[in-house]
Design a protein around this motif. Sequence first.
Motif, PDB file in Angstrom:
ATOM      1  N   ALA A   8       0.842  -1.190   0.000  1.00 53.30           N
ATOM      2  CA  ALA A   8       0.000   0.000   0.000  1.00 53.30           C
ATOM      3  C   ALA A   8       0.880   1.244   0.000  1.00 53.30           C
TER       4      ALA A   8
ATOM      5  N   ASP B  23      11.212 -11.500   4.253  1.00 56.34           N
ATOM      6  CA  ASP B  23      12.664 -11.417   4.424  1.00 56.34           C
ATOM      7  C   ASP B  23      13.462 -11.986   3.254  1.00 56.34           C
TER       8      ASP B  23
ATOM      9  N   GLN C 174      -5.134  -6.838  -6.006  1.00 56.32           N
ATOM     10  CA  GLN C 174      -5.477  -7.388  -4.695  1.00 56.32           C
ATOM     11  C   GLN C 174      -6.667  -6.651  -4.095  1.00 56.32           C
TER      12      GLN C 174
ATOM     13  N   ARG D  81       9.844  -5.197   0.773  1.00 49.92           N
ATOM     14  CA  ARG D  81      10.641  -4.038   1.200  1.00 49.92           C
ATOM     15  C   ARG D  81      11.972  -3.933   0.480  1.00 49.92           C
TER      16      ARG D  81
ATOM     17  N   ASN E  90       7.134 -15.698   0.958  1.00 54.00           N
ATOM     18  CA  ASN E  90       7.334 -14.275   1.229  1.00 54.00           C
ATOM     19  C   ASN E  90       7.795 -14.051   2.682  1.00 54.00           C
TER      20      ASN E  90
HETATM   21  C1  LIG Z   1       4.701  -0.328   3.036  1.00 55.07           C
HETATM   22  C2  LIG Z   1       4.076  -1.697   2.988  1.00 55.07           C
HETATM   23  C3  LIG Z   1       2.800  -1.834   2.501  1.00 55.07           C
HETATM   24  C4  LIG Z   1       2.210  -3.108   2.428  1.00 55.07           C
HETATM   25  N1  LIG Z   1       0.954  -3.239   1.886  1.00 55.07           N
HETATM   26  C5  LIG Z   1       0.426  -4.482   1.691  1.00 55.07           C
HETATM   27  C6  LIG Z   1      -0.787  -4.651   0.978  1.00 55.07           C
HETATM   28  O1  LIG Z   1      -1.398  -3.687   0.491  1.00 55.07           O
HETATM   29  N2  LIG Z   1      -1.255  -5.918   0.824  1.00 55.07           N
HETATM   30  C7  LIG Z   1      -0.589  -7.021   1.323  1.00 55.07           C
HETATM   31  O2  LIG Z   1      -1.043  -8.144   1.151  1.00 55.07           O
HETATM   32  N3  LIG Z   1       0.572  -6.878   1.982  1.00 55.07           N
HETATM   33  C8  LIG Z   1       1.101  -5.654   2.155  1.00 55.07           C
HETATM   34  N4  LIG Z   1       2.325  -5.510   2.746  1.00 55.07           N
HETATM   35  C9  LIG Z   1       3.082  -6.723   3.143  1.00 55.07           C
HETATM   36  C10 LIG Z   1       4.018  -7.151   2.008  1.00 55.07           C
HETATM   37  O3  LIG Z   1       3.283  -7.546   0.876  1.00 55.07           O
HETATM   38  C11 LIG Z   1       4.912  -8.330   2.446  1.00 55.07           C
HETATM   39  O4  LIG Z   1       4.101  -9.404   2.815  1.00 55.07           O
HETATM   40  C12 LIG Z   1       5.816  -7.985   3.635  1.00 55.07           C
HETATM   41  O5  LIG Z   1       6.433  -6.722   3.447  1.00 55.07           O
HETATM   42  C13 LIG Z   1       6.890  -9.055   3.850  1.00 55.07           C
HETATM   43  O6  LIG Z   1       7.716  -9.182   2.707  1.00 55.07           O
HETATM   44  P1  LIG Z   1       9.208  -8.520   2.659  1.00 55.07           P
HETATM   45  O7  LIG Z   1       9.958  -9.065   3.842  1.00 55.07           O
HETATM   46  O8  LIG Z   1       9.747  -8.957   1.359  1.00 55.07           O
HETATM   47  O9  LIG Z   1       9.018  -7.031   2.773  1.00 55.07           O
HETATM   48  C14 LIG Z   1       2.914  -4.255   2.872  1.00 55.07           C
HETATM   49  C15 LIG Z   1       4.212  -4.091   3.373  1.00 55.07           C
HETATM   50  C16 LIG Z   1       4.802  -2.840   3.430  1.00 55.07           C
HETATM   51  C17 LIG Z   1       6.210  -2.714   3.944  1.00 55.07           C
END
Ligand SMILES: Cc1cc2nc3c(=O)[nH]c(=O)nc-3n(C[C@H](O)[C@H](O)[C@H](O)COP(=O)(O)O)c2cc1C
Length: 339
Positions: free
Chosen positions: A26, A211, A78, A234, A209
């Motif tokens: 988001a 990290d 989504q 991230r 998904n």
């Molecule tokens: C700024 C931000 C916004 C996110 N918005 C959503 C979202 O809209 N829908 C969703 O399913 N997950 C959302 N997430 C979670 C991410 O999709 C993901 O599951 C989470 O960051 C873990 O993955 P990573 O370690 O690769 O960041 C968001 C995460 C972040 C950091």
Amino acid sequence: MPSQLAAPWKIGDVTIPDRVVVAPMAGVTDAAFRIICKNFGAGLVVCEMISDKGIMYHNQKTLDMLFVDPKEHPMSIQIYGGAKETLVQAAKFVDQQTSADIIDINMGCPVNKVTKTDAGAKWLLDPDKVYEMVAAVTAAVHKPVTVKMRTGWDDEHVYAVENALAAERGGAAAIAMHGRTRQQLYRGKADWEILKQVAAAIKIPLIGNGDVRTPADAQQMLTEVGATAVMMGRAVQGNPWILTQTTHYLATGELLPLPAPMTKLTIATEHLQRLVGLKGEHQGCQDFREQVSYYLKGIPRSTRTKVALMSATSVGEMTDLLDDYADQLATYLASRPVK
Ligand SMILES: Cc1cc2nc3c(=O)[nH]c(=O)nc-3n(C[C@H](O)[C@H](O)[C@H](O)COP(=O)(O)O)c2cc1C
């Protein structure tokens, strides 16, 4: 072996050209950023979460978020919601009125505002509800449906395997799972052991998904966890070339170097221009402020430019600041002794 990790795969009848998926975020994964991610090699991009009620009431801001650029396919939209009727209506709208390739249901959002309406991660407490909701959506649409979930609600309620199997029985074409509970938010480490159990239990693809920050992490998620694809969130912010590095590494085993600071500035400027093209100058510049520090992170002497960008309001002003900084940086880098 590495080339197998780069082979195309399928979500329903949609072919995904490589194993790297950009997570829905988001405020981040709008069409501007998604195109950049595509250009850097993402196999699939997912939009920011979109409210089912916003779609049903034809809220203009929500409808704008449904915009799909022809250059970003395959892409997934989504949606989130807490009630079957509204979720199904929203899914039908996405199915019939947008050119998205896939519909994703959010079952992971931890935010109170969302869970108190029975949406997002609230579903994780009840595999029967997961089944019921997914079955209702898949019966109502033609596009493949995927589900994005967390491992559980809290340590006491980890129904990762049950929920994933329920979604599969309901007709989901793939599951993306973040290896944290709702209670953890983003704390601690993502639990890849649970993801491994899920990968072994389901027949549909698991998109692992949580990290995945480096190409080696991605390889481990595929080979050790047994995920079909990895989802990176991230790590991609202000850093879309990680997608090229990762897809290349999975295909060849070779680690590409990081881009030079100047290249990062060029990509940041492209991001600004795409945001302004998508949302207009005022909103585009506002949104760019949220993203630019990710690009400038770790580049020498960028603090003053970062601060100035926070109060800049026009694309001209922002571009000038980035150009001036590029000039200063070039002078600084040229003045450094060669080692
Ligand atoms: C700024 C931000 C916004 C996110 N918005 C959503 C979202 O809209 N829908 C969703 O399913 N997950 C959302 N997430 C979670 C991410 O999709 C993901 O599951 C989470 O960051 C873990 O993955 P990573 O370690 O690769 O960041 C968001 C995460 C972040 C950091």
